[in-house]
Each structure stands twice: as C-alpha cells, then as structure tokens.
Design an enzyme around this catalytic site. Structure first.
Site, mmCIF file in Angstrom:
data_model
loop_
_atom_site.group_PDB
_atom_site.id
_atom_site.type_symbol
_atom_site.label_atom_id
_atom_site.label_comp_id
_atom_site.label_asym_id
_atom_site.label_seq_id
_atom_site.Cartn_x
_atom_site.Cartn_y
_atom_site.Cartn_z
ATOM 1 N N GLY A 19 2.042 -6.335 0.465
ATOM 2 C CA GLY A 19 0.646 -5.906 0.557
ATOM 3 C C GLY A 19 -0.275 -6.400 -0.545
ATOM 4 O O GLY A 19 -0.396 -7.603 -0.811
ATOM 5 N N VAL A 65 9.649 1.539 -10.834
ATOM 6 C CA VAL A 65 8.647 1.938 -11.839
ATOM 7 C C VAL A 65 8.847 3.372 -12.332
ATOM 8 O O VAL A 65 8.362 3.722 -13.404
ATOM 9 C CB VAL A 65 7.190 1.763 -11.328
ATOM 10 C CG1 VAL A 65 6.852 0.317 -11.096
ATOM 11 C CG2 VAL A 65 6.940 2.611 -10.093
ATOM 12 N N TYR A 159 -0.414 12.479 -2.361
ATOM 13 C CA TYR A 159 -0.946 11.131 -2.644
ATOM 14 C C TYR A 159 -2.334 11.214 -3.295
ATOM 15 O O TYR A 159 -2.616 10.515 -4.272
ATOM 16 C CB TYR A 159 -1.006 10.360 -1.324
ATOM 17 C CG TYR A 159 -1.449 8.919 -1.439
ATOM 18 C CD1 TYR A 159 -0.566 7.942 -1.910
ATOM 19 C CD2 TYR A 159 -2.729 8.533 -1.064
ATOM 20 C CE1 TYR A 159 -0.968 6.617 -2.003
ATOM 21 C CE2 TYR A 159 -3.138 7.206 -1.152
ATOM 22 C CZ TYR A 159 -2.247 6.254 -1.623
ATOM 23 O OH TYR A 159 -2.647 4.939 -1.713
HETATM 24 P P1 NAP Z 1 2.821 -1.579 0.249
HETATM 25 O O1 NAP Z 1 2.516 -2.735 1.134
HETATM 26 O O2 NAP Z 1 3.676 -0.474 0.743
HETATM 27 O O3 NAP Z 1 3.431 -2.171 -1.119
HETATM 28 C C1 NAP Z 1 3.890 -1.338 -2.138
HETATM 29 C C2 NAP Z 1 5.120 -1.994 -2.754
HETATM 30 O O4 NAP Z 1 5.570 -1.139 -3.829
HETATM 31 C C3 NAP Z 1 6.291 -2.129 -1.768
HETATM 32 O O5 NAP Z 1 6.925 -3.385 -1.899
HETATM 33 C C4 NAP Z 1 7.212 -1.009 -2.214
HETATM 34 O O6 NAP Z 1 8.565 -1.237 -1.890
HETATM 35 C C5 NAP Z 1 6.985 -1.026 -3.707
HETATM 36 N N1 NAP Z 1 7.492 0.170 -4.345
HETATM 37 C C6 NAP Z 1 7.647 1.409 -3.826
HETATM 38 N N2 NAP Z 1 8.214 2.230 -4.717
HETATM 39 C C7 NAP Z 1 8.433 1.497 -5.839
HETATM 40 C C8 NAP Z 1 9.011 1.773 -7.104
HETATM 41 N N3 NAP Z 1 9.512 2.999 -7.395
HETATM 42 N N4 NAP Z 1 9.062 0.790 -8.030
HETATM 43 C C9 NAP Z 1 8.593 -0.457 -7.749
HETATM 44 N N5 NAP Z 1 8.062 -0.778 -6.562
HETATM 45 C C10 NAP Z 1 7.973 0.184 -5.606
HETATM 46 O O7 NAP Z 1 1.473 -0.877 -0.254
HETATM 47 P P2 NAP Z 1 0.007 -1.470 -0.489
HETATM 48 O O8 NAP Z 1 -0.836 -1.008 0.618
HETATM 49 O O9 NAP Z 1 0.068 -2.887 -0.853
HETATM 50 O O10 NAP Z 1 -0.410 -0.599 -1.758
HETATM 51 C C11 NAP Z 1 -0.495 -1.129 -3.075
HETATM 52 C C12 NAP Z 1 -1.171 -0.076 -3.954
HETATM 53 O O11 NAP Z 1 -2.498 0.148 -3.465
HETATM 54 C C13 NAP Z 1 -0.463 1.279 -3.908
HETATM 55 O O12 NAP Z 1 -0.523 1.874 -5.171
HETATM 56 C C14 NAP Z 1 -1.286 2.064 -2.911
HETATM 57 O O13 NAP Z 1 -1.193 3.441 -3.133
HETATM 58 C C15 NAP Z 1 -2.675 1.522 -3.188
HETATM 59 N N6 NAP Z 1 -3.616 1.689 -2.068
HETATM 60 C C16 NAP Z 1 -3.345 1.179 -0.838
HETATM 61 C C17 NAP Z 1 -4.254 1.392 0.188
HETATM 62 C C18 NAP Z 1 -4.045 0.880 1.591
HETATM 63 O O14 NAP Z 1 -4.849 1.240 2.478
HETATM 64 N N7 NAP Z 1 -3.065 0.047 1.849
HETATM 65 C C19 NAP Z 1 -5.437 2.119 -0.056
HETATM 66 C C20 NAP Z 1 -5.663 2.621 -1.325
HETATM 67 C C21 NAP Z 1 -4.743 2.390 -2.331
HETATM 68 P P3 NAP Z 1 9.138 -0.564 -0.530
HETATM 69 O O15 NAP Z 1 8.382 -1.206 0.588
HETATM 70 O O16 NAP Z 1 10.584 -0.890 -0.574
HETATM 71 O O17 NAP Z 1 8.837 0.915 -0.646
#
Ligand code: NAP
Length: 251
Positions: A19, A65, A159
């Site tokens: 992502g 993390v 969250y």
């Molecule tokens: P994503 O596609 O799920 O990517 C998150 C990555 O973090 C995944 O590869 C995940 O691995 C990894 N991860 C999970 N637990 C972890 C740990 N303990 N240590 C290290 N890595 C870990 O999410 P994203 O949408 O790109 O989100 C990135 C950030 O933006 C997050 O903090 C999210 O809360 C924030 N955000 C996202 C959105 C949205 O709409 N997408 C909106 C607001 C904020 P696994 O897949 O194996 O769990």
C-alpha cells in the site's frame, strides 16, 4: 551534483511491503535514496525492493514494529548495509481490527494500539537514538495517522484512538527532537486504495464516496507524495504538523 531529492540518504519505510509504504519506497528510490523496506511480511518487503531500480542498492528487512528487539535488529541491519543509520523514516506499518464498541474485545483493542502507536514510538525512539549515537544532527520522520483519528469512525474505536495518539506522539517527538536536528510530522490520509481497504463492502464505499468532494478514493501514490515532501528539505521549516490528504472529506 545530483538533482535528486534524496540522493545519498538512507530511508527506512515500515509497512514497506504494501500500500502506502510501498508507494513511499518507490518515490524515495526514484529520488535517489537507499531504501530499507521494513515489514512484518518479509516476503512482501523483498517484493517491494525487487520492484525498485537496482534492487541491490536497497534492503528488505523483517521487522515487527511492536517488538523492540525486532526494530533494533532491523536498524542494525541497515547500519551494516549502508554504514549509516536511516536519517529518513516513514512509519507506515498499521493494522485494523474493526468492531462496534460494544462488541470490541480487549485483544483487538490492544493489538491495534501495539502496532499503530507503540510501533511508531519504538521506531522513532530507536532511530533517533541511533542518529544521535552516530553524531548525525539531522533527520526527518513522518508518521501515518488517519483522518479517522480526528473524526472518529463507526466500528473503529481502537483504530481511531490509535491514530489520534499518533498525532500526540508526533507533536511531542517534534518538540523533543528538534534540538537534535530531527523534524517529525504526520499525514492524515483519507480513504485510500490499498489492501487495508480492499475488504470494505461496496455499499460502504458508495456511501463514503458521496461524502468526499473529489468523489473518489486516493491512490497510494497521492498520499506517498505528501510523505515524501515532509521527508524532503522542501519542508525544512515544518515540524509537528499534521497534513490532511482526504479529497476534501474533512473540510
Ligand atoms: P496496508 O496495505 O495494509 O499496509 C500495511 C503494511 O504494514 C502491511 O504490509 C502489513 O503487513 C504491515 N504490518 C502490519 N503489522 C505490522 C507490524 N507489526 N510490523 C511491521 N509491519 C506491519 O495498509 P495501508 O493502507 O498502506 O496503510 C499504511 C498506513 O496508512 C497505516 O498506518 C494505515 O493505518 C494508514 N492509513 C491508511 C488509510 C487507507 O485508507 N488505506 C487511511 C488512513 C491511514 P500485513 O499485510 O502482513 O499485515
């Protein structure tokens, strides 16, 4: 001299296997950084590195993390590879464990706080400490909060609380680390197309899109570009800020 924004810099991206984190890795590498893609899913982190130009200039590391030992050994691995600690960090690792407040179990609540809050804290603390140990008076850290940390969201009490905490962490770290030359900012993305939102039901997406003035979700690159700006010298007078990138949702 290279005109690339991050030439010669070492940059660590947690959640770099997916992502927004993966999109940040691509931009940093495009702009000359040596990227450490860190993820609990080490195969996904390696896939990210394999997508970059000259993968051998970069490093994929396994990192949970929420575990201090794991964060510490990933930082050590990057110092060994690049002979320097990462001076740029994007904390993009994050998880959701959604449920309504009345049904939310304690473990789901605490797991989200562990990864989203404690994870950002540990990476910030250990990277900043390593920069100080190496006598480097510079650095930039960007934390991924969420617009939900400001507005709340039905089904996401854990969250939303975690992402509000990330804002408080960012502002405190910005105050404490300024004297060490380290800037700390955060980004509040809105609804972004990544694996994290892939399971959201179509009906919910339709309702959300009606509320977003730009009438669409963000692409991860649209969030990553703002993260890259905050990591770059173009934002050299910014610290402790939280930038909303929401298509107008939160006006
Ligand atoms: P994503 O596609 O799920 O990517 C998150 C990555 O973090 C995944 O590869 C995940 O691995 C990894 N991860 C999970 N637990 C972890 C740990 N303990 N240590 C290290 N890595 C870990 O999410 P994203 O949408 O790109 O989100 C990135 C950030 O933006 C997050 O903090 C999210 O809360 C924030 N955000 C996202 C959105 C949205 O709409 N997408 C909106 C607001 C904020 P696994 O897949 O194996 O769990």
């Amino acid at each position: 001299m290279s005109s690339m924004m991050f030439a010669g810099k070492v940059a660590m991206v947690t959640g770099g296997g997916s992502g927004i984190g993966r999109a940040v890795c691509r931009i940093l590498a495009r702009e000359g950084a040596r990227v450490v893609a860190a993820d609990v899913n080490s195969g996904a982190a390696q896939e990210t590195v394999d997508m970059l130009v000259n993968p051998s200039n970069h490093l994929a590391v396994s990192m949970d993390v929420a575990e201090k030992v794991s964060v510490s050994s990933a930082i050590k691995a990057s110092v060994e590879k690049f002979s320097a600690p990462p001076s740029l960090v994007a904390n993009a690792a994050g998880i959701t464990r959604d449920n309504f407040l009345l049904q939310m179990d304690e473990k789901s609540f605490m797991d989200v706080l562990d990864v989203n809050v404690k994870g950002s804290f540990l990476v910030t603390q250990l990277v900043a400490g390593t920069l100080v140990e190496h006598g480097l008076n510079e650095g930039a850290i960007v934390n991924l909060s969420s617009i939900v940390g400001k507005t709340g969201n039905i089904g996401q009490c854990n969250y939303a609380a975690s992402k509000a905490a990330v804002k408080g962490l960012t502002k405190t770290a910005a105050r404490e680390l300024a004297k060490m030359g380290i800037r700390v900012n955060c980004v509040l993305p809105g609804f972004t197309k990544t694996p994290m939102t892939a399971t959201v039901p179509d009906k919910v997406i339709e309702t959300m899109l009606k509320l977003i003035p730009l009438h669409r979700m963000a692409d991860p690159e649209e969030i990553a570009e703002v993260v890259a700006f905050l990591l770059s010298d173009k934002s050299s007078y910014m610290t402790g800020t939280c930038i909303e990138v929401t298509g107008g949702l939160s006006m």
